[in-house]
Write a protein that holds these residues in place. Structure first.
Motif, short mmCIF file in Angstrom:
data_model
loop_
_atom_site.label_atom_id
_atom_site.label_comp_id
_atom_site.label_asym_id
_atom_site.label_seq_id
_atom_site.Cartn_x
_atom_site.Cartn_y
_atom_site.Cartn_z
N GLN A 108 -1.57 -2.81 -7.12
CA GLN A 108 -1.76 -1.61 -7.81
C GLN A 108 -2.30 -0.52 -7.11
OE1 GLN A 108 -4.48 -2.62 -11.27
NE2 GLN A 108 -2.78 -3.95 -12.10
N GLN A 109 -2.79 -0.40 -5.98
CA GLN A 109 -3.48 0.75 -5.37
C GLN A 109 -2.27 1.82 -4.94
OE1 GLN A 109 -6.24 -0.45 -2.05
NE2 GLN A 109 -7.37 1.22 -2.49
N PRO A 110 -1.05 1.28 -4.41
CA PRO A 110 -0.12 2.21 -4.21
C PRO A 110 0.41 3.07 -5.27
CG PRO A 110 0.04 0.15 -2.77
CD PRO A 110 -0.88 -0.16 -3.86
N LEU A 111 0.23 2.35 -6.60
CA LEU A 111 0.66 3.01 -7.58
C LEU A 111 -0.14 4.19 -7.98
CD1 LEU A 111 1.98 -0.27 -9.74
CD2 LEU A 111 3.47 1.60 -8.39
N THR A 112 -1.59 3.96 -7.99
CA THR A 112 -2.40 4.89 -8.37
C THR A 112 -2.55 6.24 -7.56
OG1 THR A 112 -4.25 3.77 -7.11
CG2 THR A 112 -4.07 3.10 -9.66
#
Length: 127
Positions: A108-112
């Motif tokens: 989820q980190q790249p999306l945020t």
């Protein structure tokens, strides 16, 4: 993020400041990682591996102590075996749950990071 500034003198005589992060895992650019890349798996999974290892060690020693106290083979205090079993199981389950949580947060980190540049705007469609 917390960081420290260190003055650095170059060969030309110019003084520049270098910023070093206090927590290198949080600052990806200081590790030489570009964009959405993450540090090595060993750095990310070190704490869960330690928790699983300590939990397994305590669980096995608790099982051994519990068997010794219940069979009255050794002079082992009655609650020592179940106490080690409980603490070992707690560490073991914590470490085992920690691994999927880390994987999900890394996905989820790249999306945020992408959404930070655009802002959190919601479009409302009227019927």
């Amino acid at each position: 993020m917390l960081s420290t500034s260190v003055p650095i003198s170059t060969m030309d005589g110019e003084d520049t400041e270098a910023s070093t992060p206090l927590n290198p895992l949080l600052d990806r650019k200081s590790l030489g990682c570009q964009g959405g890349l993450v540090p090595s798996c060993w750095l990310l999974y070190f704490k869960p591996i330690v928790a699983i290892s300590v939990g397994a060690l305590l669980f096995v020693s608790g099982t051994t102590l519990a068997l010794l106290s219940f069979t009255q083979v050794g002079n082992v205090p009655y609650l020592l075996g179940p106490l080690f079993l409980f603490v070992g199981l707690m560490f073991l389950v914590t470490g085992l749950v920690w691994v999927p949580v880390l994987k999900q947060s890394l996905e989820q980190q790249p999306l945020t990071e992408v959404n930070h540049g655009k802002g959190d705007q919601v479009e409302h469609k009227h019927h």
